[in-house]
Design an enzyme around this catalytic site. Structure first.
Site, PDB file in Angstrom:
ATOM      1  N   GLY A  64      32.498  49.625  30.728  1.00  0.00           N
ATOM      2  CA  GLY A  64      32.111  51.018  30.486  1.00  0.00           C
ATOM      3  C   GLY A  64      33.132  51.752  29.619  1.00  0.00           C
ATOM      4  O   GLY A  64      32.785  52.710  28.920  1.00  0.00           O
TER       5      GLY A  64
ATOM      6  N   ALA B 111      33.467  50.558  34.515  1.00  0.00           N
ATOM      7  CA  ALA B 111      32.876  51.251  35.666  1.00  0.00           C
ATOM      8  C   ALA B 111      33.677  50.891  36.912  1.00  0.00           C
ATOM      9  O   ALA B 111      34.271  49.810  36.989  1.00  0.00           O
ATOM     10  CB  ALA B 111      31.425  50.825  35.824  1.00  0.00           C
TER      11      ALA B 111
ATOM     12  N   GLU C 112      32.145  50.973  26.180  1.00  0.00           N
ATOM     13  CA  GLU C 112      30.908  51.715  25.878  1.00  0.00           C
ATOM     14  C   GLU C 112      31.220  53.195  25.626  1.00  0.00           C
ATOM     15  O   GLU C 112      30.631  53.831  24.753  1.00  0.00           O
ATOM     16  CB  GLU C 112      29.912  51.532  27.028  1.00  0.00           C
TER      17      GLU C 112
ATOM     18  N   GLU D 170      31.606  42.292  31.595  1.00  0.00           N
ATOM     19  CA  GLU D 170      30.621  42.353  32.683  1.00  0.00           C
ATOM     20  C   GLU D 170      30.100  40.991  33.102  1.00  0.00           C
ATOM     21  O   GLU D 170      29.826  40.751  34.279  1.00  0.00           O
ATOM     22  CB  GLU D 170      29.433  43.247  32.286  1.00  0.00           C
TER      23      GLU D 170
HETATM   24  C1  HXC Z   1      37.807  49.550  40.067  1.00  0.00           C
HETATM   25  C2  HXC Z   1      39.714  48.769  39.054  1.00  0.00           C
HETATM   26  C3  HXC Z   1      39.001  48.443  37.876  1.00  0.00           C
HETATM   27  C4  HXC Z   1      37.593  48.733  37.869  1.00  0.00           C
HETATM   28  C5  HXC Z   1      41.052  47.888  37.578  1.00  0.00           C
HETATM   29  N1  HXC Z   1      40.989  48.404  38.823  1.00  0.00           N
HETATM   30  N2  HXC Z   1      39.846  47.898  36.994  1.00  0.00           N
HETATM   31  N3  HXC Z   1      39.127  49.305  40.125  1.00  0.00           N
HETATM   32  N4  HXC Z   1      37.056  49.278  38.968  1.00  0.00           N
HETATM   33  N5  HXC Z   1      36.832  48.483  36.802  1.00  0.00           N
HETATM   34  C6  HXC Z   1      42.100  48.591  39.781  1.00  0.00           C
HETATM   35  C7  HXC Z   1      42.556  47.290  40.400  1.00  0.00           C
HETATM   36  O1  HXC Z   1      41.711  46.923  41.493  1.00  0.00           O
HETATM   37  C8  HXC Z   1      43.952  47.642  40.848  1.00  0.00           C
HETATM   38  O2  HXC Z   1      43.853  48.434  42.016  1.00  0.00           O
HETATM   39  C9  HXC Z   1      44.436  48.585  39.747  1.00  0.00           C
HETATM   40  O3  HXC Z   1      43.262  49.051  39.090  1.00  0.00           O
HETATM   41  C10 HXC Z   1      45.298  47.861  38.712  1.00  0.00           C
HETATM   42  O4  HXC Z   1      44.559  46.736  38.250  1.00  0.00           O
HETATM   43  P1  HXC Z   1      45.153  45.234  38.269  1.00  0.00           P
HETATM   44  O5  HXC Z   1      43.992  44.318  38.255  1.00  0.00           O
HETATM   45  O6  HXC Z   1      46.165  45.070  39.333  1.00  0.00           O
HETATM   46  O7  HXC Z   1      45.915  45.212  36.869  1.00  0.00           O
HETATM   47  P2  HXC Z   1      46.139  43.993  35.887  1.00  0.00           P
HETATM   48  O8  HXC Z   1      46.529  42.759  36.626  1.00  0.00           O
HETATM   49  O9  HXC Z   1      47.039  44.520  34.816  1.00  0.00           O
HETATM   50  O10 HXC Z   1      44.672  43.679  35.249  1.00  0.00           O
HETATM   51  C11 HXC Z   1      44.033  44.690  34.468  1.00  0.00           C
HETATM   52  C12 HXC Z   1      42.572  44.276  34.197  1.00  0.00           C
HETATM   53  C13 HXC Z   1      41.854  44.016  35.551  1.00  0.00           C
HETATM   54  C14 HXC Z   1      42.518  43.029  33.332  1.00  0.00           C
HETATM   55  C15 HXC Z   1      41.928  45.444  33.448  1.00  0.00           C
HETATM   56  O11 HXC Z   1      42.108  45.120  36.431  1.00  0.00           O
HETATM   57  C16 HXC Z   1      40.371  43.872  35.425  1.00  0.00           C
HETATM   58  O12 HXC Z   1      39.880  42.817  35.036  1.00  0.00           O
HETATM   59  N6  HXC Z   1      39.625  44.916  35.772  1.00  0.00           N
HETATM   60  C17 HXC Z   1      38.168  44.887  35.774  1.00  0.00           C
HETATM   61  C18 HXC Z   1      37.635  45.014  34.374  1.00  0.00           C
HETATM   62  C19 HXC Z   1      36.124  44.932  34.334  1.00  0.00           C
HETATM   63  O13 HXC Z   1      35.527  43.925  34.795  1.00  0.00           O
HETATM   64  N7  HXC Z   1      35.470  45.974  33.836  1.00  0.00           N
HETATM   65  C20 HXC Z   1      34.006  46.030  33.761  1.00  0.00           C
HETATM   66  C21 HXC Z   1      33.458  46.712  34.964  1.00  0.00           C
HETATM   67  S1  HXC Z   1      31.703  46.660  34.968  1.00  0.00           S
HETATM   68  P3  HXC Z   1      44.829  48.177  43.268  1.00  0.00           P
HETATM   69  O14 HXC Z   1      44.329  49.144  44.300  1.00  0.00           O
HETATM   70  O15 HXC Z   1      44.672  46.750  43.633  1.00  0.00           O
HETATM   71  O16 HXC Z   1      46.187  48.516  42.739  1.00  0.00           O
HETATM   72  C22 HXC Z   1      31.249  47.844  33.898  1.00  0.00           C
HETATM   73  C23 HXC Z   1      29.747  48.093  33.781  1.00  0.00           C
HETATM   74  C24 HXC Z   1      29.487  49.260  32.892  1.00  0.00           C
HETATM   75  O17 HXC Z   1      32.024  48.496  33.293  1.00  0.00           O
HETATM   76  C25 HXC Z   1      28.185  49.891  33.189  1.00  0.00           C
HETATM   77  C26 HXC Z   1      28.106  51.260  32.570  1.00  0.00           C
HETATM   78  C27 HXC Z   1      28.843  52.337  33.264  1.00  0.00           C
END
Ligand code: HXC
Length: 257
Positions: free
Chosen positions: A108, A65, A111, A131
């Site tokens: 997400g 998400a 999911e 998460e």
């Molecule tokens: C918003 C995101 C994002 C996310 C990555 N980005 N994931 N933005 N929401 N979920 C953005 C980063 O901010 C960054 O933007 C760009 O994408 C590239 O990501 P980096 O972090 O620079 O890349 P990298 O170092 O290769 O790391 C990749 C990664 C990391 C390991 C996937 O981005 C990460 O941990 N992302 C979050 C993953 C996460 O926690 N997902 C769960 C979300 S909660 P900029 O602008 O800085 O370039 C969820 C709840 C679900 O999903 C509920 C149901 C819908």
């Protein structure tokens, strides 16, 4: 229909939806999910489409998400959004959805992958529910579908550590169907889609629904459901065609009637 965050295409009875926010790893904002579900429903109604492929890009199927949309919102605001209602509509799609996933398949994104009926993964896929690291938990099936897919202990480990697993490990746990090199995952999904698109469409849809019932119903009720589906298909034109073609030693031509 004009979409901002997904691309759509169709060929030979196959509908293809590509998540398209590559700069932020296909993070799923509300609009993207709305567009995705609208297009899935449109393809479900389109008589020229028999199977749907859902994909992202080599680097990310979806990294979860969109955290920007969640970071400042209050619990009540998020509850009022009722964002999971649109996710629930995905499980009503009657045509098979093949996930073609690569790179980050997180939160997400995982999911969404679990909403697919069959999954082809690239060797580079990393799959997980991180998460907990954000102080929350999955909200679109991560604790329920993952546990049904991989079993209680593996799900517990993945959900409590937030650490992703590799495509190979996902294959071992039955979370994906096949793992192939990154150059091949989309083609592999397309090959499989073609094979399923050639099957009688009514049987495909009834079987899809019956298989999902195995997750929802006690065995006896599931068996009843299966039997009724079997009787229903006996009334189809495609059943006549399928059996006739077998007896005449020729290829069947299924019409979906
Ligand atoms: C918003 C995101 C994002 C996310 C990555 N980005 N994931 N933005 N929401 N979920 C953005 C980063 O901010 C960054 O933007 C760009 O994408 C590239 O990501 P980096 O972090 O620079 O890349 P990298 O170092 O290769 O790391 C990749 C990664 C990391 C390991 C996937 O981005 C990460 O941990 N992302 C979050 C993953 C996460 O926690 N997902 C769960 C979300 S909660 P900029 O602008 O800085 O370039 C969820 C709840 C679900 O999903 C509920 C149901 C819908």
């Amino acid at each position: 229909m004009a979409y901002e965050y997904i691309l759509t295409a169709s060929e030979d009875g196959i509908g293809i939806i590509t998540l398209n926010r590559p700069k932020i790893l296909n993070a799923l904002n509300l609009q993207l999910v709305d567009e995705l579900v609208a297009e899935l429903e449109r393809m479900d109604r389109d008589p020229d489409i028999r199977v749907i492929i859902l994909t992202g890009n080599d680097k990310a199927f979806a990294a979860g998400a969109d955290i920007n949309e969640m970071a400042e919102a209050s619990a009540i605001e998020i509850m009022k959004r009722d964002q999971f209602a649109v996710w629930d509509r995905m499980s009503l799609i009657s045509k098979p959805i093949i996930g073609a996933v690569s790179g980050f398949v997180l939160g997400g994104g995982c999911e969404l992958m679990m909403n697919c009926d069959i999954v082809i993964a690239s060797e580079t896929a990393v799959i997980g529910q991180p998460e907990i690291k954000l102080g929350v938990m999955p909200g679109a099936g991560g604790t329920q579908r993952l546990t049904r897919a991989v079993g209680l202990r593996k799900a517990m480990e993945m959900l409590l550590t937030g650490e992703p697993i590799s495509a190979k490990e996902a294959l071992r746990y039955g979370l994906v169907n096949r793992v192939v090199p990154v150059e091949a995952y989309f083609q592999e999904a397309r090959k499989l889609a073609k094979q399923i698109a050639a099957q009688p469409p009514l049987a495909v849809q009834v079987i899809k629904k019956a298989v999902h019932k195995a997750d929802d119903l006690p065995l006896g009720e599931g068996m009843d459901y299966e039997r009724n589906g079997f009787y229903l298909l006996l009334a189809s034109e495609d059943r006549k065609e399928g059996m006739q073609a077998f007896l005449e030693k020729r290829k069947p031509r299924f019409t979906g009637n």
